[in-house]
Scaffold this motif. Structure first.
Motif, PDB file in Angstrom:
ATOM      1  N   UNK A  46      53.165  39.502  47.239  1.00  0.00           N
ATOM      2  CA  UNK A  46      52.102  40.234  46.550  1.00  0.00           C
ATOM      3  C   UNK A  46      51.852  41.585  47.203  1.00  0.00           C
ATOM      4  N   UNK A  47      51.964  41.643  48.517  1.00  0.00           N
ATOM      5  CA  UNK A  47      51.733  42.904  49.230  1.00  0.00           C
ATOM      6  C   UNK A  47      52.732  43.971  48.795  1.00  0.00           C
ATOM      7  N   UNK A  48      53.977  43.587  48.569  1.00  0.00           N
ATOM      8  CA  UNK A  48      54.990  44.556  48.136  1.00  0.00           C
ATOM      9  C   UNK A  48      54.632  45.115  46.766  1.00  0.00           C
ATOM     10  N   UNK A  49      54.192  44.246  45.866  1.00  0.00           N
ATOM     11  CA  UNK A  49      53.816  44.699  44.523  1.00  0.00           C
ATOM     12  C   UNK A  49      52.606  45.617  44.563  1.00  0.00           C
ATOM     13  N   UNK A  50      51.623  45.273  45.398  1.00  0.00           N
ATOM     14  CA  UNK A  50      50.422  46.110  45.512  1.00  0.00           C
ATOM     15  C   UNK A  50      50.781  47.475  46.100  1.00  0.00           C
ATOM     16  N   UNK A  51      51.614  47.471  47.142  1.00  0.00           N
ATOM     17  CA  UNK A  51      52.034  48.713  47.780  1.00  0.00           C
ATOM     18  C   UNK A  51      52.782  49.615  46.793  1.00  0.00           C
ATOM     19  N   UNK A  52      53.598  49.018  45.957  1.00  0.00           N
ATOM     20  CA  UNK A  52      54.400  49.821  45.041  1.00  0.00           C
ATOM     21  C   UNK A  52      53.690  50.219  43.766  1.00  0.00           C
ATOM     22  N   UNK A  53      52.733  49.423  43.304  1.00  0.00           N
ATOM     23  CA  UNK A  53      52.118  49.690  42.003  1.00  0.00           C
ATOM     24  C   UNK A  53      50.799  50.419  42.035  1.00  0.00           C
ATOM     25  N   UNK A  54      50.143  50.480  43.185  1.00  0.00           N
ATOM     26  CA  UNK A  54      48.826  51.118  43.259  1.00  0.00           C
ATOM     27  C   UNK A  54      48.900  52.597  42.898  1.00  0.00           C
ATOM     28  N   UNK A  55      49.926  53.289  43.358  1.00  0.00           N
ATOM     29  CA  UNK A  55      50.030  54.721  43.114  1.00  0.00           C
ATOM     30  C   UNK A  55      50.125  55.069  41.646  1.00  0.00           C
ATOM     31  N   UNK A  56      50.922  54.312  40.889  1.00  0.00           N
ATOM     32  CA  UNK A  56      51.055  54.580  39.456  1.00  0.00           C
ATOM     33  C   UNK A  56      49.720  54.413  38.741  1.00  0.00           C
ATOM     34  N   UNK A  57      49.033  53.313  39.022  1.00  0.00           N
ATOM     35  CA  UNK A  57      47.754  53.072  38.372  1.00  0.00           C
ATOM     36  C   UNK A  57      46.717  54.105  38.804  1.00  0.00           C
ATOM     37  N   UNK A  58      46.765  54.541  40.061  1.00  0.00           N
ATOM     38  CA  UNK A  58      45.847  55.569  40.532  1.00  0.00           C
ATOM     39  C   UNK A  58      46.038  56.873  39.764  1.00  0.00           C
ATOM     40  N   UNK A  59      47.295  57.266  39.536  1.00  0.00           N
ATOM     41  CA  UNK A  59      47.560  58.495  38.792  1.00  0.00           C
ATOM     42  C   UNK A  59      47.027  58.396  37.369  1.00  0.00           C
ATOM     43  N   UNK A  60      47.215  57.247  36.719  1.00  0.00           N
ATOM     44  CA  UNK A  60      46.717  57.063  35.348  1.00  0.00           C
ATOM     45  C   UNK A  60      45.197  57.187  35.311  1.00  0.00           C
ATOM     46  N   UNK A  61      44.522  56.520  36.239  1.00  0.00           N
ATOM     47  CA  UNK A  61      43.054  56.547  36.268  1.00  0.00           C
ATOM     48  C   UNK A  61      42.546  57.928  36.678  1.00  0.00           C
ATOM     49  N   UNK A  62      43.213  58.557  37.636  1.00  0.00           N
ATOM     50  CA  UNK A  62      42.790  59.890  38.081  1.00  0.00           C
ATOM     51  C   UNK A  62      42.933  60.901  36.943  1.00  0.00           C
ATOM     52  N   UNK A  63      44.005  60.802  36.176  1.00  0.00           N
ATOM     53  CA  UNK A  63      44.185  61.695  35.031  1.00  0.00           C
ATOM     54  C   UNK A  63      43.084  61.509  34.006  1.00  0.00           C
ATOM     55  N   UNK A  64      42.687  60.262  33.776  1.00  0.00           N
ATOM     56  CA  UNK A  64      41.585  60.000  32.848  1.00  0.00           C
ATOM     57  C   UNK A  64      40.272  60.556  33.383  1.00  0.00           C
ATOM     58  N   UNK A  65      40.064  60.450  34.686  1.00  0.00           N
ATOM     59  CA  UNK A  65      38.833  60.984  35.274  1.00  0.00           C
ATOM     60  C   UNK A  65      38.778  62.507  35.165  1.00  0.00           C
ATOM     61  N   UNK A  66      39.909  63.165  35.326  1.00  0.00           N
ATOM     62  CA  UNK A  66      39.938  64.617  35.266  1.00  0.00           C
ATOM     63  C   UNK A  66      39.653  65.153  33.873  1.00  0.00           C
ATOM     64  N   UNK A  67      39.807  64.304  32.863  1.00  0.00           N
ATOM     65  CA  UNK A  67      39.553  64.745  31.489  1.00  0.00           C
ATOM     66  C   UNK A  67      38.084  64.636  31.095  1.00  0.00           C
ATOM     67  N   UNK A  68      37.236  64.068  31.960  1.00  0.00           N
ATOM     68  CA  UNK A  68      35.812  63.937  31.665  1.00  0.00           C
ATOM     69  C   UNK A  68      35.133  65.300  31.875  1.00  0.00           C
ATOM     70  N   UNK A  69      34.323  65.758  30.934  1.00  0.00           N
ATOM     71  CA  UNK A  69      33.624  67.046  31.111  1.00  0.00           C
ATOM     72  C   UNK A  69      32.714  67.014  32.330  1.00  0.00           C
ATOM     73  N   UNK A  70      32.766  68.077  33.120  1.00  0.00           N
ATOM     74  CA  UNK A  70      31.947  68.140  34.337  1.00  0.00           C
ATOM     75  C   UNK A  70      30.462  68.297  34.025  1.00  0.00           C
ATOM     76  N   UNK A  71      30.137  68.680  32.784  1.00  0.00           N
ATOM     77  CA  UNK A  71      28.721  68.827  32.419  1.00  0.00           C
ATOM     78  C   UNK A  71      27.968  67.517  32.580  1.00  0.00           C
ATOM     79  N   UNK A  72      28.649  66.409  32.321  1.00  0.00           N
ATOM     80  CA  UNK A  72      28.001  65.107  32.458  1.00  0.00           C
ATOM     81  C   UNK A  72      27.593  64.859  33.908  1.00  0.00           C
ATOM     82  N   UNK A  73      28.475  65.205  34.841  1.00  0.00           N
ATOM     83  CA  UNK A  73      28.173  64.982  36.249  1.00  0.00           C
ATOM     84  C   UNK A  73      27.035  65.891  36.719  1.00  0.00           C
TER      85      UNK A  73
END
Length: 303
Positions: free
Chosen positions: A168-195
């Motif tokens: 499981x550790x190998x899968x977590x080590x290898x897959x976290x980065x991909x999911x982080x990029x997907x979530x980070x890209x979604x976060x960057x698309x949120x208008x800063x006015x809300x924050x």
């Protein structure tokens, strides 16, 4: 309809043709052929040595019955279930936390951090498993040597008690980065006015993350969860690569390893095809059920 209009209406199909051909040849056709093989079996006449002594006949659901009643099939399914309970929450949790930290601007080296976190995903699963296998082996692992020098006895990562967590550790080590990029890209698309409006109202960064960011990127979380579930059901490379390093990983440690054993060790492609179809159906049912569950909850919250 004029000639120009006909050309315009047919243009999308022309561009889709190469993709459809590749899909049919390399995805749809193998699936249909596997379904066909799962309904066949070999009939042996006599000693099975002469010409025509082995003939392929219709088997119906016999191969499916053999696969489902195989005493090694259910333990492999339960093992993958336990593996998924470890990998999916840990991997997505780490990815979400890292994406939120990067989006909040808590690090001045965000570009380097994104690259460093994503880099393990670019390493093929077999190479990653070999690297971690080297770190797991007590006699050659530098981690074990360092822990021994400070008086800490490291557990055997490939023992029967720890091997599930090691894979499981190998899968977590290898897959976290991909999911982080997907979530980070979604976060960057949120208008800063809300924050900015939330900060004017006195909201902290944690409150903004919990009440604004995470709900907005909900679809991205659903997508990454779905991909993670599918990848969990298809785990193969990591345990298969670690198997020569430990006697705690059997040839049927996961359902896909059982398919490999039946097809290439026992030369029983019919049973392997049946197990493959079962895995595909289970993947579809779990994915569809997850999407229906998420959709029903979202609808109930809106109403």
């Amino acid at each position: 309809m004029t000639t120009t209009a006909r050309r315009k209406s047919g243009a999308p199909y022309l561009f889709l043709t190469p993709a459809l051909l590749l899909f049919g040849l390399f995805l749809a056709a193998p699936i249909l052929y596997a379904g066909y093989l799962s309904l066949r079996r070999v009939k042996v006449s006599g000693l099975g040595l002469g010409a025509g002594s082995r003939t392929e006949i219709w088997a119906g659901l016999e191969n499916y019955t053999r696969s489902l009643t195989d005493p090694e099939f259910l333990p492999s399914v339960l093992r993958v279930g336990a593996y998924g309970l470890i990998v999916v929450p840990c991997m997505l949790g780490l990815a979400l936390v890292m994406a939120l930290l990067l989006d909040a601007g808590r690090t001045r080296v965000s570009t380097f951090a994104r690259t460093a976190i994503f880099l393990p995903y670019a390493v093929p699963a077999v190479i990653a498993s070999l690297l971690w296998g080297f770190l797991y082996l007590p006699r050659v692992s530098p981690i074990v040597d360092v822990l021994d020098k400070v008086g800490i006895t490291a557990p055997d990562a490939l023992s029967s008690s720890w091997v599930l967590y090691s894979v499981a550790n190998i899968a977590i080590w290898g897959g976290t980065g991909f999911n982080m990029i997907v979530l980070y890209t979604a976060l960057r698309s949120i208008p800063t006015d809300l924050f900015e409006a939330a900060r004017i109202d006195g909201a902290s960064d944690i409150a903004i993350a919990l009440r604004i960011k995470i709900p907005i990127i909900g679809p991205s979380l659903v997508m990454t969860t779905l991909f993670s579930l599918i990848a969990t059901l298809q785990v193969f490379a990591e345990p298969m690569t670690l198997r020569p390093l430990s006697n705690t990983i059997s040839t049927t440690w996961t359902p896909l390893m059982k398919v490999y054993r039946d097809a290439f060790v026992r030369n029983d492609i019919y049973a392997a095809a049946a197990t493959s179809v079962i895995i595909a159906l289970a993947t579809f049912v779990i994915s569809y059920g997850f999407l229906k569950l998420v959709g029903s909850r979202a609808f109930s919250q809106e109403s």
